[in-house]
Design a protein around this motif. Structure first.
Motif, PDB file in Angstrom:
ATOM      1  N   ARG A   2      77.456  -7.855  77.903  1.00  0.00           N
ATOM      2  CA  ARG A   2      77.074  -9.038  78.679  1.00  0.00           C
ATOM      3  C   ARG A   2      78.108  -9.290  79.766  1.00  0.00           C
ATOM      4  O   ARG A   2      79.309  -9.277  79.514  1.00  0.00           O
ATOM      5  N   ASP A   3      77.641  -9.515  80.991  1.00  0.00           N
ATOM      6  CA  ASP A   3      78.516  -9.750  82.135  1.00  0.00           C
ATOM      7  C   ASP A   3      78.547 -11.239  82.435  1.00  0.00           C
ATOM      8  O   ASP A   3      77.571 -11.802  82.927  1.00  0.00           O
ATOM      9  N   ASP A   4      79.675 -11.886  82.140  1.00  0.00           N
ATOM     10  CA  ASP A   4      79.795 -13.319  82.364  1.00  0.00           C
ATOM     11  C   ASP A   4      80.784 -13.635  83.475  1.00  0.00           C
ATOM     12  O   ASP A   4      81.372 -14.715  83.512  1.00  0.00           O
ATOM     13  N   ARG A   5      80.979 -12.694  84.387  1.00  0.00           N
ATOM     14  CA  ARG A   5      81.842 -12.955  85.529  1.00  0.00           C
ATOM     15  C   ARG A   5      81.250 -14.053  86.407  1.00  0.00           C
ATOM     16  O   ARG A   5      80.059 -14.344  86.354  1.00  0.00           O
ATOM     17  N   SER A   6      82.096 -14.623  87.248  1.00  0.00           N
ATOM     18  CA  SER A   6      81.664 -15.685  88.145  1.00  0.00           C
ATOM     19  C   SER A   6      80.768 -15.118  89.240  1.00  0.00           C
ATOM     20  O   SER A   6      81.137 -14.170  89.938  1.00  0.00           O
ATOM     21  N   PHE A   7      79.598 -15.700  89.408  1.00  0.00           N
ATOM     22  CA  PHE A   7      78.704 -15.302  90.496  1.00  0.00           C
ATOM     23  C   PHE A   7      79.267 -15.782  91.831  1.00  0.00           C
ATOM     24  O   PHE A   7      79.156 -15.096  92.845  1.00  0.00           O
ATOM     25  N   ILE A   8      79.891 -16.957  91.829  1.00  0.00           N
ATOM     26  CA  ILE A   8      80.442 -17.528  93.060  1.00  0.00           C
ATOM     27  C   ILE A   8      81.498 -16.617  93.661  1.00  0.00           C
ATOM     28  O   ILE A   8      81.576 -16.465  94.884  1.00  0.00           O
ATOM     29  N   GLU A   9      82.299 -15.987  92.830  1.00  0.00           N
ATOM     30  CA  GLU A   9      83.408 -15.177  93.323  1.00  0.00           C
ATOM     31  C   GLU A   9      82.966 -13.824  93.869  1.00  0.00           C
ATOM     32  O   GLU A   9      83.768 -13.111  94.477  1.00  0.00           O
ATOM     33  N   LEU A  10      81.702 -13.460  93.691  1.00  0.00           N
ATOM     34  CA  LEU A  10      81.219 -12.176  94.199  1.00  0.00           C
ATOM     35  C   LEU A  10      80.951 -12.249  95.698  1.00  0.00           C
ATOM     36  O   LEU A  10      80.522 -13.271  96.222  1.00  0.00           O
ATOM     37  N   LYS A  11      81.186 -11.130  96.397  1.00  0.00           N
ATOM     38  CA  LYS A  11      80.772 -11.008  97.786  1.00  0.00           C
ATOM     39  C   LYS A  11      79.255 -10.852  97.840  1.00  0.00           C
ATOM     40  O   LYS A  11      78.593 -10.566  96.840  1.00  0.00           O
ATOM     41  N   ALA A  12      78.694 -10.994  99.035  1.00  0.00           N
ATOM     42  CA  ALA A  12      77.235 -10.967  99.193  1.00  0.00           C
ATOM     43  C   ALA A  12      76.633  -9.670  98.673  1.00  0.00           C
ATOM     44  O   ALA A  12      75.606  -9.677  97.984  1.00  0.00           O
ATOM     45  N   ARG A  13      77.259  -8.558  98.975  1.00  0.00           N
ATOM     46  CA  ARG A  13      76.699  -7.255  98.564  1.00  0.00           C
ATOM     47  C   ARG A  13      76.649  -7.138  97.044  1.00  0.00           C
ATOM     48  O   ARG A  13      75.670  -6.640  96.476  1.00  0.00           O
ATOM     49  N   GLU A  14      77.677  -7.613  96.384  1.00  0.00           N
ATOM     50  CA  GLU A  14      77.711  -7.528  94.922  1.00  0.00           C
ATOM     51  C   GLU A  14      76.751  -8.536  94.297  1.00  0.00           C
ATOM     52  O   GLU A  14      76.167  -8.272  93.250  1.00  0.00           O
ATOM     53  N   ARG A  15      76.556  -9.669  94.930  1.00  0.00           N
ATOM     54  CA  ARG A  15      75.558 -10.628  94.433  1.00  0.00           C
ATOM     55  C   ARG A  15      74.176  -9.982  94.426  1.00  0.00           C
ATOM     56  O   ARG A  15      73.435 -10.096  93.451  1.00  0.00           O
ATOM     57  N   ALA A  16      73.840  -9.317  95.539  1.00  0.00           N
ATOM     58  CA  ALA A  16      72.539  -8.654  95.618  1.00  0.00           C
ATOM     59  C   ALA A  16      72.427  -7.562  94.563  1.00  0.00           C
ATOM     60  O   ALA A  16      71.397  -7.425  93.895  1.00  0.00           O
ATOM     61  N   ARG A  17      73.480  -6.793  94.393  1.00  0.00           N
ATOM     62  CA  ARG A  17      73.465  -5.699  93.413  1.00  0.00           C
ATOM     63  C   ARG A  17      73.259  -6.234  91.998  1.00  0.00           C
ATOM     64  O   ARG A  17      72.509  -5.664  91.201  1.00  0.00           O
ATOM     65  N   GLY A 220      75.094 -22.660  85.274  1.00  0.00           N
ATOM     66  CA  GLY A 220      76.508 -22.354  85.263  1.00  0.00           C
ATOM     67  C   GLY A 220      76.837 -21.263  86.264  1.00  0.00           C
ATOM     68  O   GLY A 220      75.955 -20.679  86.898  1.00  0.00           O
ATOM     69  N   ASP A 221      78.122 -20.969  86.373  1.00  0.00           N
ATOM     70  CA  ASP A 221      78.602 -20.057  87.398  1.00  0.00           C
ATOM     71  C   ASP A 221      78.472 -18.585  87.008  1.00  0.00           C
ATOM     72  O   ASP A 221      78.655 -17.713  87.840  1.00  0.00           O
ATOM     73  N   GLY A 222      78.159 -18.289  85.761  1.00  0.00           N
ATOM     74  CA  GLY A 222      78.137 -16.901  85.306  1.00  0.00           C
ATOM     75  C   GLY A 222      76.998 -16.094  85.901  1.00  0.00           C
ATOM     76  O   GLY A 222      75.928 -16.636  86.211  1.00  0.00           O
ATOM     77  N   ILE A 223      77.212 -14.801  86.062  1.00  0.00           N
ATOM     78  CA  ILE A 223      76.190 -13.910  86.610  1.00  0.00           C
ATOM     79  C   ILE A 223      74.913 -13.983  85.782  1.00  0.00           C
ATOM     80  O   ILE A 223      73.803 -14.073  86.324  1.00  0.00           O
ATOM     81  N   GLN A 224      75.038 -13.953  84.464  1.00  0.00           N
ATOM     82  CA  GLN A 224      73.863 -13.954  83.599  1.00  0.00           C
ATOM     83  C   GLN A 224      73.066 -15.247  83.725  1.00  0.00           C
ATOM     84  O   GLN A 224      71.836 -15.231  83.690  1.00  0.00           O
ATOM     85  N   ALA A 225      73.756 -16.378  83.897  1.00  0.00           N
ATOM     86  CA  ALA A 225      73.062 -17.656  84.036  1.00  0.00           C
ATOM     87  C   ALA A 225      72.213 -17.668  85.301  1.00  0.00           C
ATOM     88  O   ALA A 225      71.062 -18.138  85.295  1.00  0.00           O
TER      89      ALA A 225
END
Length: 278
Positions: A2-17, A220-225
């Motif tokens: 499970r990936d619970d890293r912060s979505f906010i802290e990702l750059k645009a390209r990684e958010r899309a990925r 929440g801020d997590g990628i999975q959320a």
């Protein structure tokens, strides 16, 4: 895992990925295409190879999808001729796919202050094209907007957000037509202190926008959320009535709002407390 890293802290390209199925990410007009703004270098601004706009094709839950993400770290996520054209064209192509029987989903990651002032009318024209493209596409499939932080979503792109079928925000997100510094500049610091962060978030932050019914999910801020909220929005399908079509409810509310008094979060929540028209 499970990936619970912060979505906010990702750059645009990684958010899309991250929003696309693993291994399905394919970027259109990536930095190697070197399509940059022709207007910035003459003003002493170093252009970016993707003009701060990431357009990625792939799948979400095995279904065709396009994710369009604004890079808030480049010029405050502002929209110029090139970046705006990339977003508008991607939405137009998604609508064409749907008309041709390819049910292509669309997710917009919006971190933008609105039009890029250095490109003025060119940026505004591009934003108008984006608005038209969203309205066209949302007839076929939900257009999902995600506002995470830290830039927020303002200006003409806040209208783009309002046109989305569903909006997803975090508590760190902000959504408003005019940014705090613009309001302070025009109305004065007594009206709107752009340095008062608790006040700013109480007026335009993700939580108050959710409580007011102006967005559909507070996560929440997590990628999975964020991914789960996107999947849930897609599963809802096209709304029976889009929020932007419900003007018969919103206009009377705005007309009875007392603009002679300093607005606060409590007034905003009370204004939208009646959900019968939603």
């Amino acid at each position: 895992m499970r990936d619970d890293r912060s979505f906010i802290e990702l750059k645009a390209r990684e958010r899309a990925r991250q929003l696309l199925d693993s291994g399905s990410f394919r970027e259109l007009l990536d930095p190697f295409a070197a399509i940059t703004s022709p207007w910035l270098s003459g003003q002493g601004i170093v252009p970016q190879a993707d003009d701060g706009m990431v357009v990625a094709k792939g799948t979400i839950n095995g279904q065709p999808a396009v994710v369009i993400a604004v890079e808030g770290a480049f010029q405050g996520g502002s929209m110029g001729e090139v970046s705006g054209a990339k977003m508008a064209a991607a939405l137009e192509l998604a609508a064409e796919d749907n008309r041709n029987g390819i049910a292509t989903q669309a997710v917009l990651c919006l971190e933008t202050g609105g039009v890029r002032l250095q490109e003025a009318n060119l940026g505004l024209a591009a934003i108008a094209d984006i608005h038209a493209a969203i309205v066209d596409l949302r007839r076929y499939t939900p257009v999902i907007g995600v506002i995470a932080g830290t830039v927020g979503c303002f200006g003409g792109m806040s209208i783009a957000a309002a046109l989305c079928s569903y909006l997803i925000v975090t508590r760190e997100a902000r959504l408003g037509l005019n940014g705090p510094q613009v309001i302070e500049q025009e109305a004065g610091i007594d009206e709107y202190d752009s340095r008062d962060r608790p006040f700013i978030w109480s007026m335009t932050g993700g939580e108050v926008r959710y409580q007011s019914g102006l967005v559909d999910a507070l996560v929440g801020d997590g990628i999975q959320a964020v991914k789960q909220a996107v999947n849930a929005a897609i599963a809802k399908g096209v709304p029976v009535q889009h929020r932007s079509d419900n003007y018969h409810y919103y206009l009377p509310l705005l007309q009875r709002f007392d603009t002679s008094k300093q607005a606060d979060a409590q007034q905003i929540q009370q204004l939208f407390a009646d959900k019968e028209g939603l």
